[in-house]
Design an enzyme around this catalytic site. Structure first.
Site, PDB file in Angstrom:
ATOM      1  N   HIS A  95       0.788  -1.237   0.000  1.00 13.11           N
ATOM      2  CA  HIS A  95       0.000   0.000   0.000  1.00 13.11           C
ATOM      3  C   HIS A  95       0.817   1.282   0.000  1.00 13.11           C
ATOM      4  O   HIS A  95       0.260   2.373  -0.074  1.00 13.11           O
ATOM      5  CB  HIS A  95      -0.953   0.022   1.202  1.00 13.11           C
ATOM      6  CG  HIS A  95      -0.265   0.291   2.502  1.00 13.11           C
ATOM      7  ND1 HIS A  95       0.463  -0.650   3.162  1.00 13.11           N
ATOM      8  CD2 HIS A  95      -0.181   1.420   3.255  1.00 13.11           C
ATOM      9  CE1 HIS A  95       0.961  -0.138   4.270  1.00 13.11           C
ATOM     10  NE2 HIS A  95       0.603   1.118   4.345  1.00 13.11           N
TER      11      HIS A  95
HETATM   12  C1  UD1 Z   1      -1.667   5.647   6.495  1.00 14.00           C
HETATM   13  C2  UD1 Z   1      -0.284   5.975   7.038  1.00 14.00           C
HETATM   14  C3  UD1 Z   1       0.660   4.828   6.756  1.00 14.00           C
HETATM   15  C4  UD1 Z   1       0.099   3.521   7.250  1.00 14.00           C
HETATM   16  C5  UD1 Z   1      -1.283   3.317   6.668  1.00 14.00           C
HETATM   17  C6  UD1 Z   1      -1.914   2.039   7.183  1.00 14.00           C
HETATM   18  C7  UD1 Z   1       0.206   8.373   6.934  1.00 14.00           C
HETATM   19  C8  UD1 Z   1       1.052   9.397   6.276  1.00 14.00           C
HETATM   20  N1  UD1 Z   1       0.268   7.155   6.395  1.00 14.00           N
HETATM   21  O1  UD1 Z   1      -1.542   5.552   5.093  1.00 14.00           O
HETATM   22  O2  UD1 Z   1       1.878   5.080   7.433  1.00 14.00           O
HETATM   23  O3  UD1 Z   1       0.954   2.479   6.851  1.00 14.00           O
HETATM   24  O4  UD1 Z   1      -2.098   4.427   7.036  1.00 14.00           O
HETATM   25  O5  UD1 Z   1      -3.133   1.810   6.590  1.00 14.00           O
HETATM   26  O6  UD1 Z   1      -0.438   8.666   7.895  1.00 14.00           O
HETATM   27  N2  UD1 Z   1      -9.085   5.366   2.787  1.00 14.00           N
HETATM   28  C9  UD1 Z   1     -10.295   4.723   2.789  1.00 14.00           C
HETATM   29  N3  UD1 Z   1     -10.854   4.404   3.997  1.00 14.00           N
HETATM   30  C10 UD1 Z   1     -10.258   4.683   5.168  1.00 14.00           C
HETATM   31  C11 UD1 Z   1      -9.033   5.347   5.146  1.00 14.00           C
HETATM   32  C12 UD1 Z   1      -8.443   5.682   3.950  1.00 14.00           C
HETATM   33  O7  UD1 Z   1     -10.863   4.436   1.754  1.00 14.00           O
HETATM   34  O8  UD1 Z   1     -10.811   4.350   6.237  1.00 14.00           O
HETATM   35  C13 UD1 Z   1      -8.457   5.688   1.478  1.00 14.00           C
HETATM   36  C14 UD1 Z   1      -8.746   7.082   1.012  1.00 14.00           C
HETATM   37  O9  UD1 Z   1      -8.867   7.045  -0.373  1.00 14.00           O
HETATM   38  C15 UD1 Z   1      -7.494   7.836   1.372  1.00 14.00           C
HETATM   39  C16 UD1 Z   1      -6.419   6.767   1.210  1.00 14.00           C
HETATM   40  O10 UD1 Z   1      -7.056   5.561   1.607  1.00 14.00           O
HETATM   41  O11 UD1 Z   1      -7.304   8.946   0.575  1.00 14.00           O
HETATM   42  C17 UD1 Z   1      -5.185   6.998   2.015  1.00 14.00           C
HETATM   43  O12 UD1 Z   1      -5.511   7.142   3.401  1.00 14.00           O
HETATM   44  P1  UD1 Z   1      -4.518   7.953   4.375  1.00 14.00           P
HETATM   45  O13 UD1 Z   1      -4.999   7.887   5.764  1.00 14.00           O
HETATM   46  O14 UD1 Z   1      -4.250   9.298   3.805  1.00 14.00           O
HETATM   47  O15 UD1 Z   1      -3.133   7.187   4.242  1.00 14.00           O
HETATM   48  P2  UD1 Z   1      -2.819   5.625   4.158  1.00 14.00           P
HETATM   49  O16 UD1 Z   1      -2.340   5.329   2.786  1.00 14.00           O
HETATM   50  O17 UD1 Z   1      -3.925   4.808   4.713  1.00 14.00           O
END
Ligand code: UD1
Length: 376
Positions: free
Chosen positions: A210
């Site tokens: 991811h």
């Molecule tokens: C975040 C952490 C990363 C961790 C990961 C675990 C940061 C910078 N990164 O990355 O270190 O390894 O979490 O999962 O904080 N989304 C959903 N549903 C959710 C949450 C997110 O669909 O409940 C999607 C959204 O499209 C969002 C994308 O995932 O834009 C990324 O989510 P985000 O929290 O920004 O970062 P992660 O890639 O999850």
């Protein structure tokens, strides 16, 4: 004696299993602590958040900031704005943050500017790669924290080298492993998880990818997918996709290459990659504990596989968790397909290195942390 008012923060999936043991331990010593929990809402899907609260037996957060997704700046700023209001209202003696996600950085920065000391759980880890957003979050959070709890000796060394006074640093072990230890009996029980139960007999690889560096660029993502397809010629691959990964697969038109699984996993066949939605904490641990090998770019999974003694191939060029390589079952393999296939062959032939459990990964890290908080 006045109870210490401790405000703990969770936001994203990897936070829940790290903070839950600390909350439980403070509850046991209720007389000494007034413990409150804030969920920033960085992760908000049922599968990315609620199910973890439920399985880990965490209390409902006292505050949910519901920030949701956004660019780094928007997400961080929004958490800061909303978390400041909670701090003004609750006036905690200490804010406890964990890991390296945007919520960690946002809440520690907010607290310290309000002169509220911060404790950082999982301090000192360094990939030395500043293109990783997590590395910036780690460096900033550590530099402003009052109590720094490290999981491995490399963490302590980095902090000392960065000039953090020794008395602030405590090598306590790994609270993520506390959660794993807590549920380990459940994992070895037969028939625990119906969804993945059918796999118990068969060999398979478990994959989770991811990181933005692996999935956001179509060329990199193509390399990853080619690797998973080649691996599936040896054993079936279960690819548990984070929402970010799923979105990129859709965007780049790559979903069709895989077999979708939504519910029960029935028979799985060599030559195929199966695409699964995010699993619950226990379903994931159960699946991981039965995998022949794990291919991942996650941080925490490198540690969990080390504890379980499952061979782990980390599809990155660096790791902030070197002990999982030095002592554990992990190896850095980048996106080098030939190397990865050679590693899978070694694993298949029983020639993988013998892993040991790192010092203090014994299920008692939270106990050590809370004892320090009592004395603090
Ligand atoms: C975040 C952490 C990363 C961790 C990961 C675990 C940061 C910078 N990164 O990355 O270190 O390894 O979490 O999962 O904080 N989304 C959903 N549903 C959710 C949450 C997110 O669909 O409940 C999607 C959204 O499209 C969002 C994308 O995932 O834009 C990324 O989510 P985000 O929290 O920004 O970062 P992660 O890639 O999850």
């Amino acid at each position: 004696m006045n109870k210490k008012r401790i405000l703990s923060v969770v936001g994203a999936r990897p936070n829940f299993m790290k903070i839950a043991p600390i909350l439980l331990e403070m509850d046991k010593r209720d007389g000494n602590f007034d413990s409150m929990l804030v969920h920033t809402g960085q992760h908000y899907d049922q599968a990315m958040s609620d199910v973890f609260f439920h399985e880990l037996g965490m209390k409902e957060p006292d505050y949910n900031l519901s920030v949701g997704s956004g660019s780094h700046a928007v997400q961080t700023a929004e958490i800061m704005r909303r978390f400041e209001e909670v701090c003004l209202l609750e006036k905690p003696d200490l804010v406890v943050v964990g890991g390296d996600v945007n919520s960690t950085l946002a809440c520690s920065l907010t607290a310290v500017k309000m002169l509220i000391p911060v404790a950082h759980v999982e301090a000192g880890l360094r990939s030395l790669d500043r293109t990783m957003p997590e590395e910036i979050n780690r460096i900033v959070t550590d530099s402003i924290s009052e109590l720094l709890f490290t999981t491995e000796i490399s963490g302590t060394c980095h902090l000392k080298a960065e000039g953090i006074p020794e008395e602030k640093i405590h090598l306590v072990g790994n609270t993520m492993i506390d959660s794993l230890v807590r549920f380990s009996a459940q994992l070895s029980r037969n028939g625990g998880r119906p969804r993945v139960n059918a796999l118990a007999q068969a060999g398979f690889y478990l994959a989770t990818i991811h990181r933005p560096s692996n999935v956001d660029d179509p060329e990199q993502l193509t390399k990853v997918l080619d690797i998973l397809e080649s691996a599936s010629d040896r054993l079936p691959v279960l690819f548990v996709a984070h929402p970010r990964t799923r979105e990129r697969l859709r965007q780049f038109g790559r979903e069709a290459r895989f077999v979708e699984i939504q519910g029960e996993v029935g028979e799985i066949r060599t030559g195929l990659v199966y695409l699964l939605p995010p699993l619950s904490y226990l379903d994931f641990l159960y699946t991981m504990s039965r995998a022949t090998a794990v291919l991942t770019d996650s941080g925490g999974i490198q540690e969990e596989t080390t504890f379980l003694g499952i061979p782990c191939l980390t599809l990155r060029e660096n790791t902030e968790r070197p002990i999982t390589i030095e002592v554990g079952s992990n190896e850095l393999v980048g996106l080098d397909r030939a190397r990865i296939l050679a590693c899978l062959d070694s694993i298949g032939e029983g020639r993988w290195k013998q892993a040991a459990v790192p010092p203090l990964w014994d299920g008692k890290a939270a106990e050590r942390i809370v004892e320090i908080l009592e004395r603090w």
